[in-house]
Scaffold this motif. Structure first.
Motif, PDB file in Angstrom:
ATOM      1  N   ARG A   8      10.891  17.276  -0.432  1.00  0.00           N
ATOM      2  CA  ARG A   8      11.031  16.787  -1.810  1.00  0.00           C
ATOM      3  C   ARG A   8      11.526  15.345  -1.825  1.00  0.00           C
ATOM      4  O   ARG A   8      10.999  14.506  -2.554  1.00  0.00           O
ATOM      5  N   ARG A  38       9.143  22.926 -10.259  1.00  0.00           N
ATOM      6  CA  ARG A  38       7.835  23.486  -9.883  1.00  0.00           C
ATOM      7  C   ARG A  38       7.155  22.679  -8.775  1.00  0.00           C
ATOM      8  O   ARG A  38       6.052  22.994  -8.358  1.00  0.00           O
ATOM      9  N   ASP A  39       7.811  21.613  -8.316  1.00  0.00           N
ATOM     10  CA  ASP A  39       7.339  20.762  -7.215  1.00  0.00           C
ATOM     11  C   ASP A  39       5.988  20.112  -7.468  1.00  0.00           C
ATOM     12  O   ASP A  39       5.076  20.190  -6.645  1.00  0.00           O
ATOM     13  N   HIS A  40       5.876  19.442  -8.616  1.00  0.00           N
ATOM     14  CA  HIS A  40       4.712  18.617  -8.936  1.00  0.00           C
ATOM     15  C   HIS A  40       5.203  17.184  -9.095  1.00  0.00           C
ATOM     16  O   HIS A  40       6.196  16.936  -9.802  1.00  0.00           O
ATOM     17  N   TYR A  41       4.511  16.250  -8.449  1.00  0.00           N
ATOM     18  CA  TYR A  41       4.947  14.858  -8.431  1.00  0.00           C
ATOM     19  C   TYR A  41       3.743  13.954  -8.662  1.00  0.00           C
ATOM     20  O   TYR A  41       2.707  14.132  -8.021  1.00  0.00           O
ATOM     21  N   GLN A  42       3.889  12.985  -9.582  1.00  0.00           N
ATOM     22  CA  GLN A  42       2.766  12.110  -9.927  1.00  0.00           C
ATOM     23  C   GLN A  42       3.222  10.687 -10.206  1.00  0.00           C
ATOM     24  O   GLN A  42       4.375  10.460 -10.583  1.00  0.00           O
ATOM     25  N   HIS A  60      -0.924  12.117  -6.916  1.00  0.00           N
ATOM     26  CA  HIS A  60      -0.459  13.453  -7.316  1.00  0.00           C
ATOM     27  C   HIS A  60      -0.207  14.242  -6.039  1.00  0.00           C
ATOM     28  O   HIS A  60      -1.113  14.423  -5.220  1.00  0.00           O
ATOM     29  N   ASP A  62       1.742  17.915  -4.648  1.00  0.00           N
ATOM     30  CA  ASP A  62       2.410  19.186  -4.935  1.00  0.00           C
ATOM     31  C   ASP A  62       3.034  19.701  -3.650  1.00  0.00           C
ATOM     32  O   ASP A  62       2.492  19.495  -2.557  1.00  0.00           O
ATOM     33  N   LYS A  64       3.867  23.327  -2.249  1.00  0.00           N
ATOM     34  CA  LYS A  64       3.625  24.743  -2.526  1.00  0.00           C
ATOM     35  C   LYS A  64       4.800  25.591  -2.024  1.00  0.00           C
ATOM     36  O   LYS A  64       5.576  25.150  -1.173  1.00  0.00           O
ATOM     37  N   TRP A  70       0.752  19.198  -0.476  1.00  0.00           N
ATOM     38  CA  TRP A  70      -0.639  18.976  -0.845  1.00  0.00           C
ATOM     39  C   TRP A  70      -0.785  17.606  -1.512  1.00  0.00           C
ATOM     40  O   TRP A  70      -0.227  17.383  -2.588  1.00  0.00           O
ATOM     41  N   GLN A  72      -2.898  15.931  -3.628  1.00  0.00           N
ATOM     42  CA  GLN A  72      -3.986  16.343  -4.514  1.00  0.00           C
ATOM     43  C   GLN A  72      -4.875  15.164  -4.913  1.00  0.00           C
ATOM     44  O   GLN A  72      -6.073  15.326  -5.131  1.00  0.00           O
TER      45      GLN A  72
END
Length: 112
Positions: A8, A38-42, A60, A62, A64, A70, A72
């Motif tokens: 992270r 939720r571990d989404h990064y952009q 982007h 993620d 998981k 990932w 993305q």
């Protein structure tokens, strides 16, 4: 520090760097969006260029639940996977999600 927390921090460090780059002569705000729950990064750009609305995502990533990172989307020339590895993310935990599942087997990174 456990592996997930290390990943992270690595993702946030890399995206923070790219989120700090501001375009010249364009009224665009570059934003980093970190959903650490939720571990989404952009990294996204929002604003205007002349009379044209700008709203786009340039990066982007993620993480998981299995600990795989990932990538993305990478609409830049940056080598995100290499930068993440320099910060301690294991090569076998990086998935180039922008490649089809078939093509991933030909990369040096994880398949899924």
């Amino acid at each position: 520090m456990d592996k997930l927390e290390q990943y992270r921090q690595a993702v946030q460090q890399v995206l923070t760097k790219y989120g700090s780059y501001k375009p010249i002569n364009v009224q665009v705000d570059v934003q980093t969006i970190f959903d650490t729950e939720r571990d989404h990064y952009q990294v996204v750009s929002v604003g205007w260029h002349n009379e044209r609305r700008i709203h786009s995502c340039s990066m982007h990533i993620d993480i998981k639940p299995d600990g795989k990172v990932w990538i993305q989307l990478n609409n830049t020339e940056a080598h995100l996977a290499d930068e993440l590895m320099e910060l301690g993310v294991n090569r076998e935990d990086i998935i180039l999600g922008f490649h089809s599942p078939y093509m991933r087997q030909f990369t040096d990174f994880a398949v899924s």
